[in-house]
Design an enzyme around this catalytic site. Structure first.
Site: not given
Ligand code: GDP
Ligand code: IMO
Ligand code: MG
Length: 418
Positions: A12, A15, A39-40, A221, A298
């Site tokens: 997070d 990126k 999640g980008h 990640q 999430t």
């Protein structure tokens, strides 16, 4: 130019935004590991896009997006992502989205196993419960279902049957859970396979023959979630560092020119595991609220803390970073004092080398004066307040790497070249 981009902390780092920006120069954007635990986020004209599986370059016209063999794919999530992007007017077809035949498929039993195992663990990991770990387990134990198996009804049926025999047994005996029905799952997933079939592409052959440069490898990640070099066991189940980019994509014939490391101007972590500079109370709330630190996958609140340069330095070495990108500098605006960890103490003694384990580490901080001016409108390094420039310069000199870009807001244009 061929470039690898990875996160230098616990994910997070921003990126997605940087990939969207950098891919202006590159033609092919490649995911090489992880799955929809990622999640980008990219924010364009006030609209927020969160990519879980599709590379963050998809919004740029003419770019080719590739999902390499190191990625694990949940077909439902991928199809949903394709459908949702199409409904927003983003062009997606087998021309600009190509998926390796060797990607492993996440099935419903993977997600369930992920949740059930997590529930049973005394020492929780705090996984995303997306079935990532169990899917990688099946890959190495050689019972996994790859995209190439998935799209062939006969092979899929045989492999699914044998997997369900095994999984149902475990679910029933160990977890007291009811069994999955082969027929229902097969019928439902056969339809999904049909949707994904046209996107399958032998990437090695395609890119080797095209001999096309301009690859941008999009890490998911962050370094300390790496299965080998992260804060094990509080890690994900794939190799996230730069050296996996070529292996996880099958593009081993590509020469790498640049390795970019993305670091947030402070630290965050989602899930369990050691976090030496973690803050509790009002500072943590400050970062969470100002930096909107809630998981893009999430929705969980992210744990927040000061920038840990000892940790980031380790990531710079591990990934052989040649250029830095510092994100979310704007979140520090308005703080009177900013702290940065520059050394670790363990049992009262300063550590001379990076520890094998980050548990019970005490950070030693250097204090910086904050700034009051908003950094968000800055588009040149010289626009930044003096104290913000000093902060960036200290990071660069500590890490021994120059920052190519500094991000000062979530929007696409809120970025400045150093
Ligand atoms: P990724 O997983 O590394 O792509 O990062 P995420 O998308 O999960 O989280 C980064 C969050 O910070 C997202 O909500 C981005 O929109 C946002 N973001 C990215 N860069 C900046 C920045 O420079 N400033 C601010 N305020 N937000 C940013
Ligand atoms: P991006 O690409 C932040 C974390 C989970 C958990 C651990 C293991 O958006 O930076 P997993 O589901 O992978 O088995 O969970 O890893 N995690 C991430 N944290 N950003 C991510 O991805 C993450 N992907 C996994 O929270 O602690
Ligand atoms: Mg993320």
């Amino acid at each position: 130019m061929n470039t690898i981009l990875v996160g230098l902390q616990w994910g997070d780092e921003g990126k997605g935004k940087i990939i969207d920006y950098l891919c202006l120069k590159e033609d092919v954007i490649v995911r090489f590991q992880g799955g929809n635990n990622a999640g980008h986020t990219v924010v364009v004209n006030g609209e927020k896009f969160i990519f879980h599986l599709i590379p963050s370059g998809i919004l740029r016209k003419g770019k080719i997006c590739v999902i390499g063999s190191g990625v694990v794919i949940d077909p439902k999530v991928l199809i949903q992502e394709i459908t949702s992007l199409k409904s927003k007017g983003v062009a997606i077809s087998p021309r600009n989205l190509k998926i390796s035949p060797f990607c492993h498929i996440i099935m419903p039993y993977h997600g369930l196993m992920d949740s059930l195992r997590e529930k049973k663990r005394i020492q929780k990991i705090g996984t995303t419960k997306r079935g990532i770990g169990p899917c990688y387990v099946d890959r190495v134990s050689r019972c996994g279902i790859r995209l190439v198996d998935f799209i062939s009804p006969g092979v899929f049926s045989r492999k699914l049957k044998s997997n369900l025999d095994d999984k149902n047994n475990t679910l029933r005996k160990i977890y007291g859970f009811k069994e999955f029905s082969f027929r229902n799952m097969y019928n439902e997933y056969k339809r999904l396979a049909k949707v994904l079939k046209p996107y399958m592409c032998d990437l090695v052959d395609y890119f080797y023959k095209k001999n096309r440069g301009g690859f941008l490898f999009e890490g998911a990640q962050g370094t300390f979630l790496d299965v080998d070099f992260g804060t094990y066991p509080f890690v994900t189940s794939s190799s996230v560092i730069s050296s996996n980019a070529l292996l996880g994509s099958g593009l081993s014939f590509v020469k790498i020119d640049k390795i970019i490391g993305v670091a947030k101007a402070y630290s965050t972590r989602v899930g369990e595991g050691p976090f030496p500079t973690e803050l509790k109370g009002k500072y943590s709330e400050y970062f969470r609220n100002k930096g909107t630190e809630f998981g893009a996958t999430t929705g969980r609140p992210r744990r927040c803390g000061w920038l840990d340069l000892v940790l980031v330095k380790r990531a710079v070495i591990l990934n052989k970073i040649t250029e830095l990108v510092i994100t979310k500098l704007d979140v520090l605006d308005g703080l009177q004092k900013i702290k940065v960890c520059i050394e670790y103490k363990y049992r009262g003694k300063k550590l001379k080398k990076f520890p094998y384990d980050l548990e019970n580490i005490t950070p030693i901080y250097k204090d910086f004066k904050g700034w009051n001016k908003k950094t968000n409108p800055s588009r040149k390094f010289s626009d930044l307040p003096k104290e913000a420039r000093e902060y960036v310069e200290f990071i660069e000199s500590f890490l021994g790497v120059k920052a190519g870009f500094i991000s000062v807001g979530e929007k696409r244009e809120a970025i400045l070249k150093r």
